[in-house]
Design a protein around this motif. Structure first.
Motif, PDB file in Angstrom:
ATOM      1  N   GLU A 185     -12.506  -7.824  -8.762  1.00  0.00           N
ATOM      2  CA  GLU A 185     -11.364  -7.967  -7.852  1.00  0.00           C
ATOM      3  C   GLU A 185     -10.298  -8.887  -8.435  1.00  0.00           C
ATOM      4  N   ALA A 186     -10.713  -9.972  -9.082  1.00  0.00           N
ATOM      5  CA  ALA A 186      -9.760 -10.914  -9.677  1.00  0.00           C
ATOM      6  C   ALA A 186      -8.994 -10.251 -10.814  1.00  0.00           C
ATOM      7  N   LEU A 187      -9.692  -9.499 -11.641  1.00  0.00           N
ATOM      8  CA  LEU A 187      -9.016  -8.807 -12.737  1.00  0.00           C
ATOM      9  C   LEU A 187      -8.126  -7.688 -12.208  1.00  0.00           C
ATOM     10  N   HIS A 188      -8.573  -7.014 -11.159  1.00  0.00           N
ATOM     11  CA  HIS A 188      -7.771  -5.955 -10.548  1.00  0.00           C
ATOM     12  C   HIS A 188      -6.439  -6.526 -10.070  1.00  0.00           C
ATOM     13  N   ALA A 189      -6.465  -7.760  -9.554  1.00  0.00           N
ATOM     14  CA  ALA A 189      -5.247  -8.405  -9.064  1.00  0.00           C
ATOM     15  C   ALA A 189      -4.268  -8.723 -10.196  1.00  0.00           C
ATOM     16  N   GLU A 190      -4.767  -8.828 -11.438  1.00  0.00           N
ATOM     17  CA  GLU A 190      -3.902  -9.097 -12.593  1.00  0.00           C
ATOM     18  C   GLU A 190      -3.103  -7.874 -13.031  1.00  0.00           C
ATOM     19  N   LEU A 191      -3.572  -6.715 -12.650  1.00  0.00           N
ATOM     20  CA  LEU A 191      -2.941  -5.480 -13.115  1.00  0.00           C
ATOM     21  C   LEU A 191      -1.563  -5.283 -12.514  1.00  0.00           C
ATOM     22  N   ASP A 192      -0.729  -4.578 -13.272  1.00  0.00           N
ATOM     23  CA  ASP A 192       0.560  -4.145 -12.760  1.00  0.00           C
ATOM     24  C   ASP A 192       0.303  -3.357 -11.474  1.00  0.00           C
ATOM     25  N   PRO A 193       1.096  -3.584 -10.416  1.00  0.00           N
ATOM     26  CA  PRO A 193       0.836  -2.898  -9.138  1.00  0.00           C
ATOM     27  C   PRO A 193       0.742  -1.370  -9.238  1.00  0.00           C
TER      28      PRO A 193
ATOM     29  N   ILE B  93      -6.449   2.582  -9.682  1.00  0.00           N
ATOM     30  CA  ILE B  93      -7.805   2.190 -10.076  1.00  0.00           C
ATOM     31  C   ILE B  93      -8.507   1.541  -8.882  1.00  0.00           C
ATOM     32  N   HIS B  94      -9.672   2.030  -8.557  1.00  0.00           N
ATOM     33  CA  HIS B  94     -10.449   1.441  -7.466  1.00  0.00           C
ATOM     34  C   HIS B  94     -10.867   0.016  -7.861  1.00  0.00           C
ATOM     35  N   PRO B  95     -10.808  -0.936  -6.945  1.00  0.00           N
ATOM     36  CA  PRO B  95     -11.162  -2.328  -7.269  1.00  0.00           C
ATOM     37  C   PRO B  95     -12.582  -2.521  -7.785  1.00  0.00           C
ATOM     38  N   ASN B  96     -13.488  -1.579  -7.564  1.00  0.00           N
ATOM     39  CA  ASN B  96     -14.861  -1.700  -8.070  1.00  0.00           C
ATOM     40  C   ASN B  96     -15.097  -0.939  -9.372  1.00  0.00           C
ATOM     41  N   ASP B  97     -14.065  -0.314  -9.922  1.00  0.00           N
ATOM     42  CA  ASP B  97     -14.204   0.456 -11.163  1.00  0.00           C
ATOM     43  C   ASP B  97     -14.080  -0.498 -12.355  1.00  0.00           C
ATOM     44  N   ARG B  98     -15.177  -1.175 -12.652  1.00  0.00           N
ATOM     45  CA  ARG B  98     -15.179  -2.235 -13.670  1.00  0.00           C
ATOM     46  C   ARG B  98     -14.689  -1.762 -15.039  1.00  0.00           C
ATOM     47  N   LYS B  99     -15.124  -0.593 -15.458  1.00  0.00           N
ATOM     48  CA  LYS B  99     -14.784  -0.099 -16.793  1.00  0.00           C
ATOM     49  C   LYS B  99     -13.265   0.128 -16.933  1.00  0.00           C
ATOM     50  N   ARG B 100     -12.680   0.816 -15.961  1.00  0.00           N
ATOM     51  CA  ARG B 100     -11.233   1.087 -16.040  1.00  0.00           C
ATOM     52  C   ARG B 100     -10.406  -0.177 -15.858  1.00  0.00           C
ATOM     53  N   ILE B 101     -10.882  -1.090 -14.998  1.00  0.00           N
ATOM     54  CA  ILE B 101     -10.165  -2.359 -14.817  1.00  0.00           C
ATOM     55  C   ILE B 101     -10.172  -3.141 -16.121  1.00  0.00           C
ATOM     56  N   ALA B 102     -11.346  -3.277 -16.730  1.00  0.00           N
ATOM     57  CA  ALA B 102     -11.457  -4.044 -17.975  1.00  0.00           C
ATOM     58  C   ALA B 102     -10.569  -3.449 -19.064  1.00  0.00           C
ATOM     59  N   ARG B 103     -10.597  -2.147 -19.214  1.00  0.00           N
ATOM     60  CA  ARG B 103      -9.779  -1.495 -20.249  1.00  0.00           C
ATOM     61  C   ARG B 103      -8.296  -1.660 -19.961  1.00  0.00           C
TER      62      ARG B 103
ATOM     63  N   VAL C  41      -6.811  -4.068 -18.178  1.00  0.00           N
ATOM     64  CA  VAL C  41      -6.428  -5.470 -18.396  1.00  0.00           C
ATOM     65  C   VAL C  41      -6.321  -5.755 -19.889  1.00  0.00           C
ATOM     66  N   GLU C  42      -7.275  -5.244 -20.652  1.00  0.00           N
ATOM     67  CA  GLU C  42      -7.257  -5.423 -22.103  1.00  0.00           C
ATOM     68  C   GLU C  42      -5.970  -4.860 -22.702  1.00  0.00           C
ATOM     69  N   LEU C  43      -5.598  -3.664 -22.313  1.00  0.00           N
ATOM     70  CA  LEU C  43      -4.371  -3.055 -22.834  1.00  0.00           C
ATOM     71  C   LEU C  43      -3.137  -3.821 -22.370  1.00  0.00           C
ATOM     72  N   GLN C  44      -3.139  -4.230 -21.119  1.00  0.00           N
ATOM     73  CA  GLN C  44      -1.995  -4.959 -20.569  1.00  0.00           C
ATOM     74  C   GLN C  44      -1.814  -6.296 -21.281  1.00  0.00           C
ATOM     75  N   ARG C  45      -2.904  -7.009 -21.540  1.00  0.00           N
ATOM     76  CA  ARG C  45      -2.832  -8.303 -22.259  1.00  0.00           C
ATOM     77  C   ARG C  45      -2.368  -8.117 -23.689  1.00  0.00           C
ATOM     78  N   ALA C  46      -2.651  -6.955 -24.271  1.00  0.00           N
ATOM     79  CA  ALA C  46      -2.214  -6.670 -25.646  1.00  0.00           C
ATOM     80  C   ALA C  46      -0.766  -6.177 -25.686  1.00  0.00           C
ATOM     81  N   GLY C  47      -0.157  -6.051 -24.516  1.00  0.00           N
ATOM     82  CA  GLY C  47       1.226  -5.588 -24.459  1.00  0.00           C
ATOM     83  C   GLY C  47       1.370  -4.090 -24.494  1.00  0.00           C
ATOM     84  N   LEU C  48       0.266  -3.384 -24.297  1.00  0.00           N
ATOM     85  CA  LEU C  48       0.292  -1.924 -24.292  1.00  0.00           C
ATOM     86  C   LEU C  48       0.213  -1.429 -22.852  1.00  0.00           C
ATOM     87  N   GLU C  49       0.730  -0.251 -22.621  1.00  0.00           N
ATOM     88  CA  GLU C  49       0.699   0.306 -21.284  1.00  0.00           C
ATOM     89  C   GLU C  49      -0.559   1.143 -21.096  1.00  0.00           C
ATOM     90  N   PRO C  50      -1.343   0.841 -20.046  1.00  0.00           N
ATOM     91  CA  PRO C  50      -2.538   1.655 -19.785  1.00  0.00           C
ATOM     92  C   PRO C  50      -2.144   3.092 -19.466  1.00  0.00           C
TER      93      PRO C  50
END
Length: 81
Positions: A7-15, A21-31, A33-42
């Motif tokens: 849920e905390a990582l989901h809140a970091e995502l662009d709205p 992405i469902h708040p419980n979809d750990r795999k898609r959230i992690a990926r 967030v990883e892309l967003q932090r790298a400056g890439l668009e998911p």
């Protein structure tokens, strides 16, 4: 993710991304967030497809053929030989 929780990582995502992405979809959230932090668009996901748990796919094609009944009977007879 274990420390913060999905849920905390989901809140970091662009709205716009978070909405797909469902708040419980750990795999898609992690990926995402990883892309967003790298400056890439998911990758974007079709919202309708995401809401019913399936990935977006190309539209199906429906093809119809017409054939004369006599010709169809002839073709059927040839196939049985």
């Amino acid at each position: 993710m274990a420390a913060e929780g999905p849920e905390a990582l989901h809140a970091e995502l662009d709205p716009d991304v978070a909405a797909t992405i469902h708040p419980n979809d750990r795999k898609r959230i992690a990926r995402s967030v990883e892309l967003q932090r790298a400056g890439l668009e998911p990758p974007r996901v079709d919202k309708e497809a995401a809401s019913c748990g399936r990935r977006a796919s190309p539209p199906d094609a429906v093809v119809g053929l017409t054939i004369d009944g006599d010709e169809l009977a002839h073709v059927s007879t040839l196939e049985s030989i």
